[in-house]
Design an enzyme around this catalytic site. Structure first.
Site, PDB file in Angstrom:
ATOM      1  N   ASP A   1       0.897  -1.137   0.017  1.00  0.00           N
ATOM      2  CA  ASP A   1      -0.029   0.209   0.106  1.00  0.00           C
ATOM      3  C   ASP A   1       0.914   1.394  -0.028  1.00  0.00           C
ATOM      4  O   ASP A   1       0.448   2.380  -0.643  1.00  0.00           O
ATOM      5  CB  ASP A   1      -0.897  -0.071   1.137  1.00  0.00           C
ATOM      6  N   GLY A   2       2.071   1.346   0.709  1.00  0.00           N
ATOM      7  CA  GLY A   2       2.938   2.160   0.860  1.00  0.00           C
ATOM      8  C   GLY A   2       3.354   2.783  -0.731  1.00  0.00           C
ATOM      9  O   GLY A   2       3.612   4.028  -0.873  1.00  0.00           O
TER      10      GLY A   2
ATOM     11  N   ASN B   1      -4.253   9.033   2.037  1.00  0.00           N
ATOM     12  CA  ASN B   1      -4.487   8.559   3.146  1.00  0.00           C
ATOM     13  C   ASN B   1      -4.814   9.462   4.378  1.00  0.00           C
ATOM     14  O   ASN B   1      -5.702   9.577   4.566  1.00  0.00           O
ATOM     15  CB  ASN B   1      -3.578   7.535   3.831  1.00  0.00           C
ATOM     16  N   ASP B   2      -3.861  10.330   4.644  1.00  0.00           N
ATOM     17  CA  ASP B   2      -4.062  11.304   5.525  1.00  0.00           C
ATOM     18  C   ASP B   2      -2.943  12.325   5.849  1.00  0.00           C
ATOM     19  O   ASP B   2      -1.924  12.186   5.320  1.00  0.00           O
ATOM     20  CB  ASP B   2      -4.185  10.373   6.989  1.00  0.00           C
TER      21      ASP B   2
ATOM     22  N   THR C   1      -8.959   3.099   6.990  1.00  0.00           N
ATOM     23  CA  THR C   1      -8.457   1.789   7.478  1.00  0.00           C
ATOM     24  C   THR C   1      -6.986   1.512   7.650  1.00  0.00           C
ATOM     25  O   THR C   1      -6.330   0.637   7.851  1.00  0.00           O
ATOM     26  CB  THR C   1      -8.592   0.763   6.394  1.00  0.00           C
ATOM     27  N   GLY C   2      -6.371   2.812   7.976  1.00  0.00           N
ATOM     28  CA  GLY C   2      -4.812   3.006   8.307  1.00  0.00           C
ATOM     29  C   GLY C   2      -4.795   3.422   9.584  1.00  0.00           C
ATOM     30  O   GLY C   2      -5.382   2.835  10.629  1.00  0.00           O
ATOM     31  N   TYR C   3      -3.804   4.507   9.658  1.00  0.00           N
ATOM     32  CA  TYR C   3      -3.422   5.116  10.880  1.00  0.00           C
ATOM     33  C   TYR C   3      -4.498   5.371  11.949  1.00  0.00           C
ATOM     34  O   TYR C   3      -4.785   5.166  13.116  1.00  0.00           O
ATOM     35  CB  TYR C   3      -2.463   6.213  10.979  1.00  0.00           C
TER      36      TYR C   3
ATOM     37  N   LEU D   1      -7.494   4.218  12.143  1.00  0.00           N
ATOM     38  CA  LEU D   1      -8.336   2.989  12.413  1.00  0.00           C
ATOM     39  C   LEU D   1      -7.347   2.544  13.531  1.00  0.00           C
ATOM     40  O   LEU D   1      -8.142   2.090  14.784  1.00  0.00           O
ATOM     41  CB  LEU D   1      -8.453   1.962  11.406  1.00  0.00           C
TER      42      LEU D   1
END
Length: 290
Positions: free
Chosen positions: A73-74, A145-146, A186-188, A190
């Site tokens: 994913d990264g 993502n964020d 669904t990443g950090y 979560l």
């Protein structure tokens, strides 16, 4: 058709699938350009890729129909940063670990190439989060993502004074604060107690990291909102991150976070389902007694 490929290192078990991919691309006479880092890695591993084309900046991707990410994913997040406002569709081959965004397993690379060549896929548009201070990340001021603020030392918490559409929201006394997109839910976010959002929810999530006040909880806001952040720290600085890119800034730096004016376009195979991914990757419904 012209495509581009970005990747990282991968396990030796994936080598035959990668070699077969380049053979199929050559057989179909598909023009391929590689990111500089991936080209170097392939050469070091003596993997024959039969291409000398390298892209180094978004302008080099002009005329490219799609971009393939090879990693986890990264790596896909990095690929989206390469594409930027050009909105070239991207697809992820998962030779990493979790594979929440990169959902094509190596053994299905041949099926993927056939589907891409025949147009048998769909485009999934995803919201990006952006920071107005574009100079902080050399112009790559967006993330899939964020956006995250965290402390730089190991002990003292920071205070993040947060304003929502110029109205005071809260002063978060915590280790940090996450502004997450639905994709990043669904990443950090979560892992810090934030909710899971379906990808096309028109929202951001404001998630505190280890807040001192236990009554403070993640907050879902509309993605048209503008968030202004002022940070106070005993070390007089703090760390900011956009996906995998990060840097330390002075506490006098004010930050304004909003939705980017362009989107990421992810290619999904026709049998790829977000709900199936949730169940398989998060082990929903799994009962060890069965």
């Amino acid at each position: 058709m012209k495509i581009a490929i970005h990747g990282r290192n991968f396990n030796e078990s994936a080598r035959p699938f990668i070699e077969n991919m380049f053979n199929e691309l050559a057989k179909r006479e598909i023009d391929v350009s590689l990111s500089p880092t991936f080209r170097t890695f392939l050469d070091q591993q003596e993997i024959i890729h039969k291409t000398s084309l390298v892209y180094d900046k978004p302008e080099d991707l002009d005329g490219t129909k799609l971009v393939v990410s090879m990693g986890g994913d990264g790596t896909l997040l990095e690929t989206i940063s390469h594409v930027g406002a050009k909105e070239i569709p991207a697809i992820g081959i998962n030779v990493g670990r979790l594979g929440f965004l990169a959902t094509v397993p190596p053994e299905r690379i041949s099926d993927m190439i056939t589907a891409l060549d025949n147009g048998q896929y769909r485009i999934d548009e995803r919201t990006l989060v952006a920071i107005d201070n574009a100079d902080l990340f050399d112009g790559i001021n967006f993330g899939l993502n964020d956006f995250t603020i965290t402390k730089t030392d190991t002990s003292s918490m920071i205070t993040v004074h947060t304003y929502l559409n110029d109205e005071f929201l809260n002063s978060y006394w915590a280790d940090g604060l996450i502004i997450s997109t639905p994709t990043g839910s669904t990443g950090y976010s979560l892992s810090c107690g934030g909710p899971v959002l379906v990808p096309h929810s028109q929202n951001f999530i404001v998630t505190p990291i280890s807040p001192h006040n236990l009554n403070v909880r993640p907050l879902v806001v509309e993605d048209t909102a503008v968030l202004r952040l002022e940070v106070k720290s005993r070390s007089n600085n703090f760390l900011i991150s956009l996906d995998a890119r990060s840097r330390i800034v002075d506490e006098n730096t004010q930050l304004t976070i909003r939705k980017a004016n362009f989107r990421a376009r992810l290619i999904k195979m026709l049998d790829d389902s977000f709900l199936n991914t949730l169940r398989s990757k998060l082990s929903w419904g799994l009962d060890m007694r069965n």
